[in-house]
Design a protein around this motif. Sequence first.
Motif, PDB file in Angstrom:
ATOM      1  N   VAL A  12      15.815 -19.560  -3.396  1.00 20.65           N
ATOM      2  CA  VAL A  12      14.800 -18.810  -2.666  1.00 20.65           C
ATOM      3  C   VAL A  12      14.016 -17.860  -3.568  1.00 20.65           C
ATOM      4  CG1 VAL A  12      15.963 -18.928  -0.435  1.00 20.65           C
ATOM      5  CG2 VAL A  12      16.475 -17.046  -1.984  1.00 20.65           C
ATOM      6  N   VAL A  13      14.123 -18.010  -4.867  1.00 20.78           N
ATOM      7  CA  VAL A  13      13.383 -17.146  -5.775  1.00 20.78           C
ATOM      8  C   VAL A  13      11.966 -17.678  -5.900  1.00 20.78           C
ATOM      9  CG1 VAL A  13      13.233 -16.260  -8.123  1.00 20.78           C
ATOM     10  CG2 VAL A  13      15.448 -16.519  -7.039  1.00 20.78           C
ATOM     11  N   ASP A  14      11.014 -16.906  -5.410  1.00 18.69           N
ATOM     12  CA  ASP A  14       9.607 -17.239  -5.578  1.00 18.69           C
ATOM     13  C   ASP A  14       8.798 -15.949  -5.541  1.00 18.69           C
ATOM     14  OD1 ASP A  14       9.598 -16.568  -2.917  1.00 18.69           O
ATOM     15  OD2 ASP A  14       9.077 -18.550  -2.182  1.00 18.69           O
ATOM     16  N   ASP A  15       7.483 -16.067  -5.688  1.00 15.42           N
ATOM     17  CA  ASP A  15       6.638 -14.876  -5.729  1.00 15.42           C
ATOM     18  C   ASP A  15       6.582 -14.162  -4.387  1.00 15.42           C
ATOM     19  OD1 ASP A  15       6.042 -15.196  -8.397  1.00 15.42           O
ATOM     20  OD2 ASP A  15       4.345 -16.509  -7.989  1.00 15.42           O
ATOM     21  N   GLU A  16       6.884 -14.861  -3.305  1.00 19.28           N
ATOM     22  CA  GLU A  16       6.845 -14.232  -1.994  1.00 19.28           C
ATOM     23  C   GLU A  16       8.122 -13.446  -1.708  1.00 19.28           C
ATOM     24  OE1 GLU A  16       6.708 -16.090   2.298  1.00 19.28           O
ATOM     25  OE2 GLU A  16       4.819 -16.395   1.236  1.00 19.28           O
ATOM     26  N   SER A  17       9.258 -13.925  -2.200  1.00 20.93           N
ATOM     27  CA  SER A  17      10.514 -13.229  -1.938  1.00 20.93           C
ATOM     28  C   SER A  17      10.640 -11.954  -2.764  1.00 20.93           C
ATOM     29  CB  SER A  17      11.700 -14.148  -2.201  1.00 20.93           C
ATOM     30  OG  SER A  17      11.742 -14.519  -3.563  1.00 20.93           O
ATOM     31  N   LEU A  18       9.992 -11.893  -3.896  1.00 17.87           N
ATOM     32  CA  LEU A  18       9.983 -10.705  -4.734  1.00 17.87           C
ATOM     33  C   LEU A  18       8.551 -10.501  -5.222  1.00 17.87           C
ATOM     34  CD1 LEU A  18      11.666  -8.484  -6.069  1.00 17.87           C
ATOM     35  CD2 LEU A  18      11.975 -10.015  -8.010  1.00 17.87           C
ATOM     36  N   PRO A  19       7.716  -9.886  -4.379  1.00 17.30           N
ATOM     37  CA  PRO A  19       6.285  -9.765  -4.701  1.00 17.30           C
ATOM     38  C   PRO A  19       6.027  -8.688  -5.751  1.00 17.30           C
ATOM     39  CG  PRO A  19       6.742  -8.730  -2.602  1.00 17.30           C
ATOM     40  CD  PRO A  19       8.026  -9.337  -3.071  1.00 17.30           C
ATOM     41  N   LEU A  20       6.134  -9.070  -7.012  1.00 19.35           N
ATOM     42  CA  LEU A  20       5.961  -8.112  -8.102  1.00 19.35           C
ATOM     43  C   LEU A  20       4.546  -7.551  -8.172  1.00 19.35           C
ATOM     44  CD1 LEU A  20       7.989  -9.930 -10.897  1.00 19.35           C
ATOM     45  CD2 LEU A  20       8.719  -8.017  -9.467  1.00 19.35           C
ATOM     46  N   GLN A  21       3.562  -8.280  -7.647  1.00 18.42           N
ATOM     47  CA  GLN A  21       2.181  -7.828  -7.743  1.00 18.42           C
ATOM     48  C   GLN A  21       1.914  -6.569  -6.928  1.00 18.42           C
ATOM     49  OE1 GLN A  21       3.101 -10.623  -6.176  1.00 18.42           O
ATOM     50  NE2 GLN A  21       1.994 -10.868  -4.260  1.00 18.42           N
ATOM     51  N   VAL A  22       2.766  -6.243  -5.950  1.00 20.12           N
ATOM     52  CA  VAL A  22       2.542  -5.043  -5.147  1.00 20.12           C
ATOM     53  C   VAL A  22       3.194  -3.803  -5.760  1.00 20.12           C
ATOM     54  CG1 VAL A  22       2.359  -6.385  -3.020  1.00 20.12           C
ATOM     55  CG2 VAL A  22       4.523  -5.302  -3.596  1.00 20.12           C
ATOM     56  N   LEU A  23       4.099  -3.980  -6.712  1.00 17.01           N
ATOM     57  CA  LEU A  23       4.843  -2.841  -7.264  1.00 17.01           C
ATOM     58  C   LEU A  23       3.967  -1.750  -7.877  1.00 17.01           C
ATOM     59  CD1 LEU A  23       8.058  -4.448  -8.783  1.00 17.01           C
ATOM     60  CD2 LEU A  23       7.807  -3.174  -6.653  1.00 17.01           C
ATOM     61  N   PRO A  24       2.920  -2.066  -8.642  1.00 17.87           N
ATOM     62  CA  PRO A  24       2.124  -0.982  -9.225  1.00 17.87           C
ATOM     63  C   PRO A  24       1.419  -0.116  -8.180  1.00 17.87           C
ATOM     64  CG  PRO A  24       1.658  -3.056 -10.336  1.00 17.87           C
ATOM     65  CD  PRO A  24       2.509  -3.377  -9.153  1.00 17.87           C
ATOM     66  N   ARG A  25       1.007  -0.690  -7.066  1.00 11.97           N
ATOM     67  CA  ARG A  25       0.275   0.052  -6.043  1.00 11.97           C
ATOM     68  C   ARG A  25       1.180   0.600  -4.931  1.00 11.97           C
ATOM     69  NH1 ARG A  25      -1.893  -4.452  -7.219  1.00 11.97           N
ATOM     70  NH2 ARG A  25      -3.790  -4.627  -8.352  1.00 11.97           N
ATOM     71  N   LEU A  26       2.437   0.193  -4.922  1.00 15.32           N
ATOM     72  CA  LEU A  26       3.347   0.569  -3.841  1.00 15.32           C
ATOM     73  C   LEU A  26       3.606   2.072  -3.740  1.00 15.32           C
ATOM     74  CD1 LEU A  26       4.922  -0.701  -1.530  1.00 15.32           C
ATOM     75  CD2 LEU A  26       6.870  -0.929  -3.072  1.00 15.32           C
ATOM     76  N   PRO A  27       3.837   2.806  -4.833  1.00 14.45           N
ATOM     77  CA  PRO A  27       4.081   4.249  -4.680  1.00 14.45           C
ATOM     78  C   PRO A  27       2.927   4.991  -4.004  1.00 14.45           C
ATOM     79  CG  PRO A  27       4.757   3.533  -6.860  1.00 14.45           C
ATOM     80  CD  PRO A  27       4.047   2.373  -6.212  1.00 14.45           C
ATOM     81  N   GLY A  28       1.699   4.656  -4.374  1.00 15.27           N
ATOM     82  CA  GLY A  28       0.542   5.289  -3.735  1.00 15.27           C
ATOM     83  C   GLY A  28       0.466   4.973  -2.255  1.00 15.27           C
ATOM     84  N   TYR A  29       0.746   3.716  -1.916  1.00  9.57           N
ATOM     85  CA  TYR A  29       0.719   3.331  -0.509  1.00  9.57           C
ATOM     86  C   TYR A  29       1.821   4.051   0.269  1.00  9.57           C
ATOM     87  CZ  TYR A  29       1.052   0.713   3.783  1.00  9.57           C
ATOM     88  OH  TYR A  29       1.108   0.380   5.113  1.00  9.57           O
TER      89      TYR A  29
END
Length: 168
Positions: free
Chosen positions: A57-74
Amino acid sequence: MSARNPLLSRHRGTALALPPLLAAFWLVMSGHYTWLLLTLGAASVCLVVWVIWRMQVVDDESLPLQVLPRLPGYLLWLIGQIMVSAVTVLRLVWSPRRKIRPGVGTVPAAGMSDLSKVIYANSITLTPGTLSVSFRNGDIEVHALRAEGVAEVADSAMPRRVEGLEKR
């Protein structure tokens, strides 16, 4: 390893990011740094990674790394919205003239990715006075303490901010 699991070879970056993220999460949540607990933590991280690898089940949807940089601000913005909503709900509940007239409606989410829809629905639920009930035809059905609360959610900055999390 990649010959046995083609999914893992396609998402190697995601798979390699999982153990350090799990270990960091475990360390932060544990707060105890004795050798016994560190060993048990490492063993639990290894077990979780092994189970996830076996389940493929390892894929980009299960661990969405692209959201990590913007996540603290959100998350900071969301905490502010939770505080504002909590004060609003407090006023509604403690008011001598209760203006609580619950309503159910839908907020548009049809153009969002599945990840954005989940983040949006969870953000709605975390905000006091609103609750995501279900997905209907790509939109999110919302229950609110005040009927106009559904329209306020739809007109808020939340959907724009949620979609901004996934921009590359």
